[in-house]
Design a protein around this motif. Structure first.
Motif, PDB file in Angstrom:
ATOM      1  N   ALA A  14      14.380  12.511 -12.084  1.00 30.84           N
ATOM      2  CA  ALA A  14      14.088  11.920 -10.779  1.00 30.84           C
ATOM      3  C   ALA A  14      12.786  11.129 -10.815  1.00 30.84           C
ATOM      4  O   ALA A  14      12.712   9.991 -10.322  1.00 30.84           O
ATOM      5  N   SER A  15      11.755  11.705 -11.415  1.00 29.06           N
ATOM      6  CA  SER A  15      10.460  11.028 -11.476  1.00 29.06           C
ATOM      7  C   SER A  15      10.548   9.755 -12.304  1.00 29.06           C
ATOM      8  O   SER A  15      10.022   8.702 -11.913  1.00 29.06           O
ATOM      9  N   GLU A  16      11.224   9.838 -13.442  1.00 24.04           N
ATOM     10  CA  GLU A  16      11.339   8.670 -14.316  1.00 24.04           C
ATOM     11  C   GLU A  16      12.115   7.558 -13.630  1.00 24.04           C
ATOM     12  O   GLU A  16      11.735   6.385 -13.663  1.00 24.04           O
ATOM     13  N   LEU A  17      13.230   7.942 -12.975  1.00 27.19           N
ATOM     14  CA  LEU A  17      14.078   6.961 -12.309  1.00 27.19           C
ATOM     15  C   LEU A  17      13.333   6.271 -11.176  1.00 27.19           C
ATOM     16  O   LEU A  17      13.334   5.043 -11.050  1.00 27.19           O
ATOM     17  N   PHE A  18      12.681   7.064 -10.341  1.00 24.85           N
ATOM     18  CA  PHE A  18      11.964   6.497  -9.204  1.00 24.85           C
ATOM     19  C   PHE A  18      10.752   5.698  -9.649  1.00 24.85           C
ATOM     20  O   PHE A  18      10.438   4.658  -9.071  1.00 24.85           O
ATOM     21  N   ASN A  19      10.048   6.194 -10.650  1.00 26.15           N
ATOM     22  CA  ASN A  19       8.826   5.517 -11.071  1.00 26.15           C
ATOM     23  C   ASN A  19       9.115   4.114 -11.580  1.00 26.15           C
ATOM     24  O   ASN A  19       8.434   3.151 -11.212  1.00 26.15           O
ATOM     25  N   SER A  20      10.131   3.964 -12.414  1.00 27.63           N
ATOM     26  CA  SER A  20      10.455   2.646 -12.938  1.00 27.63           C
ATOM     27  C   SER A  20      10.879   1.707 -11.822  1.00 27.63           C
ATOM     28  O   SER A  20      10.509   0.531 -11.811  1.00 27.63           O
ATOM     29  N   ALA A  21      11.633   2.243 -10.849  1.00 32.42           N
ATOM     30  CA  ALA A  21      12.105   1.403  -9.742  1.00 32.42           C
ATOM     31  C   ALA A  21      10.966   0.997  -8.817  1.00 32.42           C
ATOM     32  O   ALA A  21      10.894  -0.149  -8.365  1.00 32.42           O
ATOM     33  N   VAL A  22      10.049   1.918  -8.519  1.00 35.70           N
ATOM     34  CA  VAL A  22       8.992   1.604  -7.565  1.00 35.70           C
ATOM     35  C   VAL A  22       7.962   0.661  -8.173  1.00 35.70           C
ATOM     36  O   VAL A  22       7.406  -0.206  -7.476  1.00 35.70           O
ATOM     37  N   VAL A  23       7.706   0.780  -9.473  1.00 35.33           N
ATOM     38  CA  VAL A  23       6.771  -0.141 -10.119  1.00 35.33           C
ATOM     39  C   VAL A  23       7.343  -1.556 -10.091  1.00 35.33           C
ATOM     40  O   VAL A  23       6.641  -2.523  -9.771  1.00 35.33           O
ATOM     41  N   ALA A  24       8.623  -1.685 -10.416  1.00 31.87           N
ATOM     42  CA  ALA A  24       9.256  -2.997 -10.381  1.00 31.87           C
ATOM     43  C   ALA A  24       9.227  -3.585  -8.970  1.00 31.87           C
ATOM     44  O   ALA A  24       8.970  -4.777  -8.783  1.00 31.87           O
ATOM     45  N   LEU A  25       9.459  -2.739  -7.969  1.00 32.91           N
ATOM     46  CA  LEU A  25       9.463  -3.207  -6.580  1.00 32.91           C
ATOM     47  C   LEU A  25       8.064  -3.630  -6.137  1.00 32.91           C
ATOM     48  O   LEU A  25       7.892  -4.665  -5.486  1.00 32.91           O
ATOM     49  N   GLU A  26       7.058  -2.856  -6.501  1.00 31.94           N
ATOM     50  CA  GLU A  26       5.689  -3.200  -6.113  1.00 31.94           C
ATOM     51  C   GLU A  26       5.250  -4.507  -6.767  1.00 31.94           C
ATOM     52  O   GLU A  26       4.637  -5.369  -6.111  1.00 31.94           O
ATOM     53  N   ASP A  37       0.832  -1.208   0.000  1.00 33.19           N
ATOM     54  CA  ASP A  37       0.000   0.000   0.000  1.00 33.19           C
ATOM     55  C   ASP A  37       0.865   1.256   0.000  1.00 33.19           C
ATOM     56  O   ASP A  37       0.549   2.249  -0.675  1.00 33.19           O
ATOM     57  N   ALA A  38       1.953   1.221   0.766  1.00 30.99           N
ATOM     58  CA  ALA A  38       2.850   2.376   0.819  1.00 30.99           C
ATOM     59  C   ALA A  38       3.511   2.607  -0.540  1.00 30.99           C
ATOM     60  O   ALA A  38       3.655   3.753  -0.993  1.00 30.99           O
ATOM     61  N   LEU A  39       3.922   1.529  -1.190  1.00 29.73           N
ATOM     62  CA  LEU A  39       4.500   1.652  -2.521  1.00 29.73           C
ATOM     63  C   LEU A  39       3.490   2.219  -3.509  1.00 29.73           C
ATOM     64  O   LEU A  39       3.825   3.030  -4.376  1.00 29.73           O
ATOM     65  N   ASP A  40       2.231   1.792  -3.362  1.00 24.88           N
ATOM     66  CA  ASP A  40       1.191   2.288  -4.249  1.00 24.88           C
ATOM     67  C   ASP A  40       0.953   3.784  -4.024  1.00 24.88           C
ATOM     68  O   ASP A  40       0.765   4.546  -4.974  1.00 24.88           O
ATOM     69  N   VAL A  43       9.693  13.679  -4.188  1.00 19.85           N
ATOM     70  CA  VAL A  43      10.116  12.336  -4.566  1.00 19.85           C
ATOM     71  C   VAL A  43      10.978  11.718  -3.469  1.00 19.85           C
ATOM     72  O   VAL A  43      10.804  10.566  -3.072  1.00 19.85           O
ATOM     73  N   ARG A  44      11.901  12.517  -2.931  1.00 24.86           N
ATOM     74  CA  ARG A  44      12.806  11.996  -1.910  1.00 24.86           C
ATOM     75  C   ARG A  44      12.083  11.760  -0.588  1.00 24.86           C
ATOM     76  O   ARG A  44      12.328  10.764   0.101  1.00 24.86           O
ATOM     77  N   VAL A  45      11.166  12.665  -0.209  1.00 23.86           N
ATOM     78  CA  VAL A  45      10.419  12.484   1.037  1.00 23.86           C
ATOM     79  C   VAL A  45       9.520  11.258   0.948  1.00 23.86           C
ATOM     80  O   VAL A  45       9.423  10.464   1.888  1.00 23.86           O
ATOM     81  N   ALA A  46       8.855  11.096  -0.196  1.00 24.32           N
ATOM     82  CA  ALA A  46       7.986   9.925  -0.370  1.00 24.32           C
ATOM     83  C   ALA A  46       8.801   8.649  -0.265  1.00 24.32           C
ATOM     84  O   ALA A  46       8.350   7.651   0.316  1.00 24.32           O
ATOM     85  N   GLY A  47      10.000   8.666  -0.812  1.00 19.65           N
ATOM     86  CA  GLY A  47      10.854   7.489  -0.698  1.00 19.65           C
ATOM     87  C   GLY A  47      11.236   7.210   0.740  1.00 19.65           C
ATOM     88  O   GLY A  47      11.286   6.055   1.173  1.00 19.65           O
ATOM     89  N   ALA A  48      11.498   8.268   1.520  1.00 12.91           N
ATOM     90  CA  ALA A  48      11.854   8.087   2.933  1.00 12.91           C
ATOM     91  C   ALA A  48      10.695   7.496   3.727  1.00 12.91           C
ATOM     92  O   ALA A  48      10.894   6.751   4.694  1.00 12.91           O
ATOM     93  N   ASP A  49       9.473   7.821   3.327  1.00 13.65           N
ATOM     94  CA  ASP A  49       8.292   7.308   4.031  1.00 13.65           C
ATOM     95  C   ASP A  49       8.125   5.799   3.860  1.00 13.65           C
ATOM     96  O   ASP A  49       7.305   5.185   4.553  1.00 13.65           O
ATOM     97  N   LEU A  50       8.865   5.211   2.949  1.00 16.66           N
ATOM     98  CA  LEU A  50       8.764   3.767   2.725  1.00 16.66           C
ATOM     99  C   LEU A  50       9.656   2.959   3.661  1.00 16.66           C
ATOM    100  O   LEU A  50       9.517   1.737   3.727  1.00 16.66           O
ATOM    101  N   VAL A  51      10.556   3.644   4.378  1.00 19.13           N
ATOM    102  CA  VAL A  51      11.571   2.925   5.150  1.00 19.13           C
ATOM    103  C   VAL A  51      10.949   2.028   6.211  1.00 19.13           C
ATOM    104  O   VAL A  51      11.256   0.831   6.310  1.00 19.13           O
ATOM    105  N   LYS A  52      10.049   2.583   7.042  1.00 18.56           N
ATOM    106  CA  LYS A  52       9.484   1.788   8.137  1.00 18.56           C
ATOM    107  C   LYS A  52       8.647   0.616   7.637  1.00 18.56           C
ATOM    108  O   LYS A  52       8.842  -0.526   8.085  1.00 18.56           O
ATOM    109  N   PRO A  53       7.680   0.843   6.707  1.00 21.77           N
ATOM    110  CA  PRO A  53       6.919  -0.329   6.227  1.00 21.77           C
ATOM    111  C   PRO A  53       7.807  -1.360   5.539  1.00 21.77           C
ATOM    112  O   PRO A  53       7.543  -2.564   5.628  1.00 21.77           O
ATOM    113  N   ARG A  54       8.885  -0.911   4.889  1.00 23.68           N
ATOM    114  CA  ARG A  54       9.809  -1.869   4.283  1.00 23.68           C
ATOM    115  C   ARG A  54      10.495  -2.701   5.360  1.00 23.68           C
ATOM    116  O   ARG A  54      10.565  -3.934   5.253  1.00 23.68           O
TER     117      ARG A  54
END
Length: 383
Positions: free
Chosen positions: A191-203, A73-76, A92-103
């Motif tokens: 930044a958006s392109e890099l993160f988007n491709s990585a987060v979709v693959a991770l989800e 859900d956090a990745l979504d 983009v960077r703050v949203a990525g930091a918010d994933l640390v705890k659920p990860r």
């Protein structure tokens, strides 16, 4: 009398000691506790230990599924930051930091589940050893025991396929690499392109892990598989139309599908991940529009949407399950003939336009009020 009382007291003390020893290990007191009694007690204790280990494993598995669901859900939500807003690099960077705890919670849950599974395997082996000891005791010194103790602790079967775990670990490493690559000087588009491709693959990797770990109910699994099949079939059709996919369009994602996605990404200067993110989908749609491909109309590109549309206009009585069959091709061709377009059996631009017109006419007809019948005048009854 005193001697007798003294002897009775000694017997009582010995009996109490024997009971105490039996309670902690059933050793000694050979006059009152047999080898079979001790073996039976050990079996009972190991059975209780196994039941406790199984309960602990069930709890750990449930906790892992819950933590995994929260992480997905956090990745979504993270993807929503990129898709639904005009983000800054800081967003983009703050949203990525918010994933640390659920990860961390999800990975901790996975480790706890694996440990609990190992405890179950150990408890099963110890129970088997106790049962073998009981069989030997019951057989006696000259008999042959009916149960043989295992030679060593067996390796537990993995909770999920190794390939699924490897994919999660690789996607997680790729995401961390993407995070490290973004600085305050990184252009927002990059930044958006890099993160988007990585987060979709991770989800997607975690969704597969979530399913393989048994976190879905039977109904959820069936629904998920149908949805994935419909999406994959439409994607394969789109990739084939754009000239990237030459395999069988069957709704099953395999190496050829991944390779087609990677070729599309490479041709458009995108990160080559083999998964479809926002930028990859946009590139594919742009190529489809350029070649006049049917899949430019995303809502009608999926097999399930085609089935549902044909059902609405009365040309399909089969299931809406996202599986393309010969019968569906024939139904589509029959409807194309009725619409006056070429019966290609594929959803091309002309068919889409005809679909939309037919649906609009159906909706308009359904919205028209039904006239009440006018009652015929009746002649007065003759007197």
């Amino acid at each position: 009398m005193k001697t007798v009382r003294k002897g009775a007291a000694g017997q009582l003390a010995a009996a109490v000691a024997c009971v105490a020893i039996a309670a902690v290990g059933l050793t000694g007191c050979s006059d009152s506790v047999s080898e079979v009694d001790r073996a039976e007690a050990q079996v009972a204790a190991k059975e209780r230990a196994l039941a406790d280990a199984q309960d602990a494993f069930a709890d750990a598995s449930g906790a892992f599924c819950e933590a995994s669901r929260d992480y997905i859900d956090a990745l979504d939500r993270y993807g929503d930051v990129l898709h639904d807003t005009a983000p800054t690099v800081g967003d983009v960077r703050v949203a990525g930091a918010d994933l640390v705890k659920p990860r961390d919670d999800a990975f901790d849950g996975a480790e706890a589940a694996v440990e609990a599974q190992h405890d179950v395997v150990v408890a099963e082996q110890e129970l088997a050893e106790a049962q073998a000891a009981l069989a030997a005791a019951q057989a006696g010194p000259t008999g042959t025991p009916s149960v043989t103790a295992p030679a060593e602790t067996p390796t537990p079967a993995p909770l999920v396929p190794a390939a699924t775990v490897d994919r999660v670990e690789q996607a997680d490493a790729d995401f961390e690499t993407a995070q490290d690559a973004v600085t305050d000087q990184t252009p927002l588009a990059d930044a958006s392109e890099l993160f988007n491709s990585a987060v979709v693959a991770l989800e997607l990797a975690w969704l597969r892990l979530f399913a393989d770990a048994g976190c879905l109910t039977d109904d959820q699994r069936v629904a998920a598989e149908a949805a994935v099949s419909a999406y994959t079939y439409a994607l394969q059709q789109d990739l084939a139309t754009a000239g990237y996919y030459a395999g069988t369009v069957d709704g099953i994602s395999g190496p050829l599908t991944v390779q087609a996605i990677e070729d599309l990404q490479a041709a458009n200067g995108l990160p080559v991940t083999g998964t479809v993110d926002k930028a990859t989908a946009a590139a594919l749609q742009a190529e489809l529009v350029a070649v006049g491909g049917a899949a430019a109309q995303e809502s009608l590109a999926s097999t399930a949407a085609v089935q549902q549309t044909l059902k609405l206009v009365g040309y399909w009585d089969g299931p809406v399950d996202g599986v393309w069959t010969d019968a569906l091709t024939e139904a589509l061709q029959a409807f194309q003939v009725e619409l006056g377009v070429e019966p290609t059996g594929t959803v091309d631009a002309a068919t889409i336009a005809a679909f939309e017109q037919a649906i609009a006419e159906l909706q308009a007809a359904a919205a028209e009020p039904t006239a009440e019948p006018t009652a015929e005048p009746t002649e007065p009854a003759s007197e």
